[in-house]
Design a protein around this motif. Structure first.
Motif, mmCIF file in Angstrom:
data_model
loop_
_atom_site.group_PDB
_atom_site.id
_atom_site.type_symbol
_atom_site.label_atom_id
_atom_site.label_comp_id
_atom_site.label_asym_id
_atom_site.label_seq_id
_atom_site.Cartn_x
_atom_site.Cartn_y
_atom_site.Cartn_z
ATOM 1 N N ILE A 56 46.906 37.480 23.512
ATOM 2 C CA ILE A 56 47.179 37.613 24.939
ATOM 3 C C ILE A 56 45.920 37.114 25.655
ATOM 4 O O ILE A 56 44.845 37.712 25.528
ATOM 5 N N LEU A 57 46.059 36.024 26.379
ATOM 6 C CA LEU A 57 44.908 35.346 26.970
ATOM 7 C C LEU A 57 44.985 35.341 28.494
ATOM 8 O O LEU A 57 46.065 35.224 29.079
ATOM 9 N N TRP A 58 43.812 35.462 29.111
ATOM 10 C CA TRP A 58 43.675 35.262 30.547
ATOM 11 C C TRP A 58 42.793 34.035 30.736
ATOM 12 O O TRP A 58 41.614 34.053 30.427
ATOM 13 N N ASP A 59 43.403 32.947 31.197
ATOM 14 C CA ASP A 59 42.659 31.690 31.354
ATOM 15 C C ASP A 59 41.899 31.342 30.071
ATOM 16 O O ASP A 59 40.685 31.084 30.091
ATOM 17 N N LYS A 69 34.509 47.109 31.928
ATOM 18 C CA LYS A 69 34.258 47.057 33.363
ATOM 19 C C LYS A 69 34.809 45.767 33.969
ATOM 20 O O LYS A 69 35.408 45.767 35.049
ATOM 21 N N GLU A 70 34.622 44.660 33.264
ATOM 22 C CA GLU A 70 35.146 43.382 33.743
ATOM 23 C C GLU A 70 36.675 43.403 33.766
ATOM 24 O O GLU A 70 37.301 42.870 34.686
ATOM 25 N N LYS A 71 37.244 44.048 32.761
ATOM 26 C CA LYS A 71 38.702 44.127 32.678
ATOM 27 C C LYS A 71 39.268 44.974 33.807
ATOM 28 O O LYS A 71 40.339 44.683 34.353
ATOM 29 N N MET A 72 38.569 46.040 34.190
ATOM 30 C CA MET A 72 39.020 46.899 35.281
ATOM 31 C C MET A 72 39.001 46.155 36.609
ATOM 32 O O MET A 72 39.807 46.417 37.498
ATOM 33 N N ASN A 73 38.055 45.231 36.748
ATOM 34 C CA ASN A 73 38.010 44.414 37.958
ATOM 35 C C ASN A 73 39.049 43.295 37.924
ATOM 36 O O ASN A 73 39.458 42.792 38.969
ATOM 37 N N LEU A 74 39.468 42.937 36.716
ATOM 38 C CA LEU A 74 40.436 41.854 36.556
ATOM 39 C C LEU A 74 41.865 42.310 36.827
ATOM 40 O O LEU A 74 42.624 41.638 37.532
ATOM 41 N N MET A 75 42.259 43.464 36.256
ATOM 42 C CA MET A 75 43.661 43.863 36.342
ATOM 43 C C MET A 75 43.827 45.360 36.567
ATOM 44 O O MET A 75 42.969 46.163 36.210
ATOM 45 N N MET A 154 44.855 40.566 39.105
ATOM 46 C CA MET A 154 46.217 40.697 38.601
ATOM 47 C C MET A 154 46.643 42.159 38.671
ATOM 48 O O MET A 154 45.866 43.062 38.351
ATOM 49 N N ILE A 155 47.892 42.386 39.098
ATOM 50 C CA ILE A 155 48.450 43.730 39.144
ATOM 51 C C ILE A 155 49.721 43.769 38.311
ATOM 52 O O ILE A 155 50.621 42.941 38.488
ATOM 53 N N ASP A 184 45.217 35.425 46.673
ATOM 54 C CA ASP A 184 45.343 34.656 45.442
ATOM 55 C C ASP A 184 45.451 35.586 44.237
ATOM 56 O O ASP A 184 44.722 35.459 43.239
ATOM 57 N N MET A 185 46.368 36.545 44.329
ATOM 58 C CA MET A 185 46.527 37.599 43.334
ATOM 59 C C MET A 185 47.833 37.404 42.568
ATOM 60 O O MET A 185 48.857 37.047 43.150
ATOM 61 N N MET A 186 47.776 37.606 41.256
ATOM 62 C CA MET A 186 48.976 37.501 40.431
ATOM 63 C C MET A 186 49.613 38.874 40.249
ATOM 64 O O MET A 186 48.915 39.863 40.023
ATOM 65 N N PHE A 187 50.935 38.914 40.340
ATOM 66 C CA PHE A 187 51.690 40.133 40.071
ATOM 67 C C PHE A 187 52.610 39.893 38.880
ATOM 68 O O PHE A 187 53.283 38.866 38.802
#
Length: 260
Positions: A56-59, A69-75, A154-155, A184-187
Motif C-alpha cells: 500500500i503506497l502513498w506516492d 507522526k508523519e503518518k498522523m499528519n498525512l491521513m 487524506m481522509i 487539495d485533499m483526497m477523500f
C-alpha cells in the motif's frame, strides 16, 4: 495517490482480499458494494489498523514505513462508530483534533482552525454544549469537524452519513467537495447509498461480495443495470439526470425473479 498492489488479508481462516490491486488518485473516491465486500476492511488496511500483506503506497512510499507522526499528519481515519459521550464541550472536542500541535497554551491558529471547522459544518451554534447532550447526528458532525481540523492530505471515512438526515447528508458532501478542491485533499469514503455516491464521487470503486474488485471510474460509466444485477443482485432502472448523474430506482431482487 494511493496504490494498492496484491493486497491479501483474512479474518481467522476467511480470506477477505486475495489479490486486490487498484489506484486511488482522484479528490473524492467512494467505495461501494454489497455487504461482506470488504469495504470497511479495506479502509482499515490502508490506515494500518489491520496487518494486510501486499503493498500500500502513498506516492510510491510504503505507508507501513512512514513514521507515526508523519503518518498522523498525512491521513485521518473516521470509523463508523459515533464519538463517545463525554463532558467535554463540542469546541474542546474539535480542538483535540489539533493534539499534535497543541502546547500548554493553545495558539490562536489552533483556535481559529477549530472554529472554522465548526462553521463549515454549521455546528458553531452548539460549540459550548457538552458532547453528552448531543444527538447521534450531532456527534457525527463533531467527529467530522475534528477530522477536518487537522488538515491532513487524506481522509478515510467509513459511512460518514450514518445518523444524518437527508439535508445534513447533502451538506456534508458539499463540504467534502469544497474542501477537496480548496485544500487539495483526497477523500476515500465507504458508502452504501449508491445514488449519493454517484452524485459526489470523482471516482467510484465497486467491490463484489468476497472482496473482489469489479470496476472503477466515473459514476456515469460504472453505475449500470448490468453492474447492479451482477454486484448487488437486483434489477433496477438507471437513468441520467440533467447533470448526467446516474439515478438508481430498484425494482426487485434477482432472487425474487428466480423464485417466480
Amino acid at each position: 495517490m494511493i496504490t494498492i498492489e496484491n493486497l491479501y488479508f483474512k479474518y481467522d481462516k476467511n480470506p477477505i482480499f486475495t489479490d486486490l490491486s487498484l489506484s486511488l488518485k482522484d479528490k473524492v473516491n467512494i467505495i461501494v458494494g454489497p455487504n461482506a465486500a470488504g469495504k470497511s476492511t479495506l479502509l482499515k488496511c490502508i490506515f494500518g489498523l489491520l496487518p494486510a500483506k501486499g503493498e500500500i503506497l502513498w506516492d510510491d512510499k510504503r505507508l507501513s514505513e512512514i513514521p507515526r507522526k508523519e503518518k498522523m499528519n498525512l491521513m485521518v481515519y473516521l470509523p463508523q462508530q459515533d464519538m463517545a459521550e463525554t463532558t467535554l464541550t463540542v469546541f474542546e472536542t474539535v480542538l483535540l483534533g489539533r493534539l499534535e500541535s497543541l502546547a500548554w497554551k493553545v495558539g490562536d491558529d489552533d483556535l481559529e482552525k477549530a472554529l472554522t471547522a465548526l462553521e463549515a459544518l454549521n455546528i458553531d451554534s452548539i460549540a459550548r454544549r457538552k458532547m453528552n447532550q448531543l444527538s447521534g447526528g450531532q456527534r457525527k458532525l463533531v467527529s467530522i469537524a475534528q477530522t477536518l481540523v487537522r488538515d491532513p492530505k487524506m481522509i478515510l471515512m467509513d459511512e460518514p452519513t450514518n445518523s444524518l438526515d437527508m439535508q445534513k447528508q447533502l451538506e456534508l458532501f458539499s463540504i467534502i467537495e469544497e474542501v477537496s478542491i480548496k485544500k487539495d485533499m483526497m477523500f476515500i469514503i465507504v458508502m452504501h447509498d449508491i445514488n449519493l455516491s454517484s452524485r459526489y464521487a470523482d471516482s467510484l470503486v465497486v467491490l463484489k461480495s468476497g472482496g473482489e474488485f469489479y470496476s472503477q471510474g466515473n459514476p456515469k460509466e460504472i453505475v449500470t443495470e448490468e453492474m447492479l444485477k451482477e454486484v448487488y443482485g437486483i434489477e433496477a432502472y438507471v437513468m441520467l439526470n440533467e447533470n448526467d448523474i446516474p439515478v438508481v430506482s430498484p425494482i426487485r431482487s434477482v432472487k425474487d425473479t428466480i423464485a417466480q
